[in-house]
Design an enzyme around this catalytic site. Structure first.
Site, mmCIF file in Angstrom:
data_model
loop_
_atom_site.group_PDB
_atom_site.id
_atom_site.type_symbol
_atom_site.label_atom_id
_atom_site.label_comp_id
_atom_site.label_asym_id
_atom_site.label_seq_id
_atom_site.Cartn_x
_atom_site.Cartn_y
_atom_site.Cartn_z
ATOM 1 N NE ARG A 5 43.639 1.929 -18.557
ATOM 2 C CZ ARG A 5 43.943 0.889 -17.797
ATOM 3 N NH1 ARG A 5 45.022 0.187 -18.052
ATOM 4 N NH2 ARG A 5 43.215 0.580 -16.767
ATOM 5 C CB SER A 52 43.534 -2.024 -21.470
ATOM 6 O OG SER A 52 42.183 -1.754 -21.403
ATOM 7 C CD GLU A 99 37.005 -0.063 -7.412
ATOM 8 O OE1 GLU A 99 35.868 -0.085 -6.947
ATOM 9 O OE2 GLU A 99 37.517 -1.016 -8.060
ATOM 10 C CG ASP A 106 38.104 -8.671 -17.994
ATOM 11 O OD1 ASP A 106 38.885 -9.108 -17.118
ATOM 12 O OD2 ASP A 106 38.441 -7.806 -18.840
ATOM 13 C CB SER A 133 38.719 2.691 -15.585
ATOM 14 O OG SER A 133 38.155 1.428 -15.871
ATOM 15 C CG HIS A 134 39.951 -0.901 -18.871
ATOM 16 N ND1 HIS A 134 39.028 -1.631 -18.178
ATOM 17 C CD2 HIS A 134 41.138 -1.121 -18.262
ATOM 18 C CE1 HIS A 134 39.634 -2.275 -17.182
ATOM 19 N NE2 HIS A 134 40.899 -1.988 -17.207
#
Lengths: 341, 341
Positions: A53, A123, A189, A179, A48-49
């Site tokens: 992106r 991010s 999500e 994190d 997802s990061h």
């Protein structure tokens, strides 16, 4: 290993990412800093990061909000504080430019703060705490975002998803790092659940009337909730204050107003606190770092995971294999690069 | 107002508390610092941290673990770090002795850390962040405790109940303050449920096999849980590291071993990080403090509470009335004082 995945060398992934970013008009400094971040995330299977992106950059860079070639301005004149004005560019280059000053001051003083101002969120924060840990420092990093999250006991959004990251250097290849968003779930999500026509768990959000909801559309229109009830809400308020007014930057509500419906990634400040264990411990470094290792062993020894452990396992697995990229994504990225050529 | 409550002047409550503490053999400095803390909590109707605590001192002081007349040693020689060795006395006097040095350094540097070592835990952390806020500083305070809490995904205790407190100065009478345990509940709360023969909510603890339990006896034998799942667990680990090995002090597991079954309040380190908004903001102070107030208004304006609000309401209510004390407690405290005379 999925048949949909192709492994490519880090250099090729970096070249692809940098090419797209340069093609979109980002200056070489920004392109390199962002490419490094998305390739690192992709390598760690933190998709997802990751490279995905880059596709989002295409519309974003055309909205004209983010400066693509801002030169960050570092002010290290205050004794214990480094200030970096990102001048409305992405945060990563500002972080990179400020980092040596942060490390130098922390090495001398034992503790130093770095305030990054006027930056566009980019991010995850874990690559930054990893960089700080690589310099032997402990760190705590936080940012506001956009006001999507209601305070405990409230109905209307005030806070952002406000991430908090922490890093602790270890002698092995990887530091202890966490994190997390102080919201119960990431906004993306909830969006994914909406697209898939799925309900969301109770506790993620409330509708516009303030009632608990499992309907992602209602939660997106209403408000998200913090993790951990009133404690998570208190933490989120702390992040608003410390990475907002304390460093002369916007709260999440102000950042949302500043965006003015453009739907760009949040513009905000970022607060980094770095502590040098060498200054605190002097000759007692080894002994005390060992104390920390004993605690990590007590966690992993009973089969529990350390935060980031999954990511580090992926990193180790992919060290020889290369960067895993979904074939369809790779094709799309190559097309994007060609179209910008 | 309950008929069981008697209001006594702050001076009388302080005299009563100081008298008992001196009678138990505490030095005047320790007695004054502790008396101030328990009277403040009592005045705020924060009874679990109030005058009731004095009764617990009677057996504790006789166990011979806590030094009753330790003179804290302040070392402010490092540029950005104040170190206070409490020499196995209670933490409050050490805090009081270190505070002027912390404030002075933060005023110059913008950020400073204070490490208190070898101190016995005393009560809540909010009186400390309030004192720091009264000096115009933002602060973050944390301590380990005894290893009663399992990490996320684990079965066996590793962490303490590890409180985290934060303070933000405001122009009105009260700062923005939170102070919470990173465990889902306080250990004392589980104990109270056990004594009352009540079940505890799911999520507070697990039995010795690692299964969720609503039986307080099983949870006390097994392990407590953190608040907020893996996020609360990560925070608790951070507190272990920063207020333990980083400052050359014990983790919660080490402190538990050090106690060696005596059942005394945890002996540990304490980390305080203080930030001076004047250094960060210079001429932009007023404008940015106003930004923070706007956020507080957005919370209270929708009927949600700020952390500590209940306590501040009690404080305001009791300003004229005096310190509310349960009549039976008052009688017991007076008897204790007489018996020590």
């Amino acid at each position: 290993m999925s048949a949909d995945i192709e492994f490519i060398p880090v250099e090729d992934a970096t070249k692809l990412a940098t090419g797209i970013l340069l093609g979109l008009g980002l200056s070489p400094g920004h392109a390199e800093a962002i490419a490094r971040s998305v390739v690192t995330a992709q390598r760690d299977e933190c998709y997802s990061h990751g490279l995905w992106r880059l596709l989002g950059f295409v519309p974003t860079t055309r909205k004209g909000k983010v400066s693509l070639n801002a030169v960050p301005e570092v002010d290290a004149s205050a004794p214990g504080v480094v200030k970096v004005d990102a001048r409305y560019g992405y945060s990563l280059l500002a972080f990179r430019e400020g980092l040596p000053h942060l490390v130098e001051k922390a090495n001398t003083l034992g503790i130093t703060a770095m305030a990054i101002n006027n930056c566009y969120h980019f991010s995850a924060l874990w690559p930054e705490v990893e960089d700080i840990a690589a310099a032997g420092l402990v760190s705590l990093v936080m940012t506001p975002s956009h006001s999507w999250v209601a305070p405990a006991g409230g109905k209307k959004p005030v806070f952002g998803t406000n991430p908090l990251a922490f890093g602790w250097p270890r002698s092995g290849p990887n530091p202890f790092v966490f994190d997390f968003a102080t919201s119960a779930a990431a906004r993306g999500e909830i969006e994914l659940h909406r697209r898939a026509g799925k309900t969301i768990p109770l506790g993620w959000g409330i509708d516009s009337e303030g009632n608990d909801t499992t309907d992602p559309t209602e939660a997106l229109k209403g408000a998200m909730l913090t993790f951990g009830g009133h404690k998570g809400s208190a933490l989120s308020a702390m992040i608003e204050l410390m990475a907002g007014p304390l460093i002369a930057d916007m709260t999440s509500a102000e950042s949302m107003a500043f965006d003015d419906g453009a739907g760009v990634t949040p513009c905000h400040g970022e607060l980094i606190i770095a502590l040098d264990p060498k200054v605190f411990l002097g000759g007692a470094m080894a002994e005390n770092m060992q104390r920390a290792e004993k605690m990590f062993d007590a966690i992993t020894g009973q089969g529990a995971r350390l935060p980031s452990q999954r990511r580090y396992e992926a990193r180790a697995r992919n060290k020889e294999l290369g960067v895993p990229v979904q074939k369809s994504l790779l094709a799309e990225l190559r097309e994007t690069l060609a179209s910008l050529g």
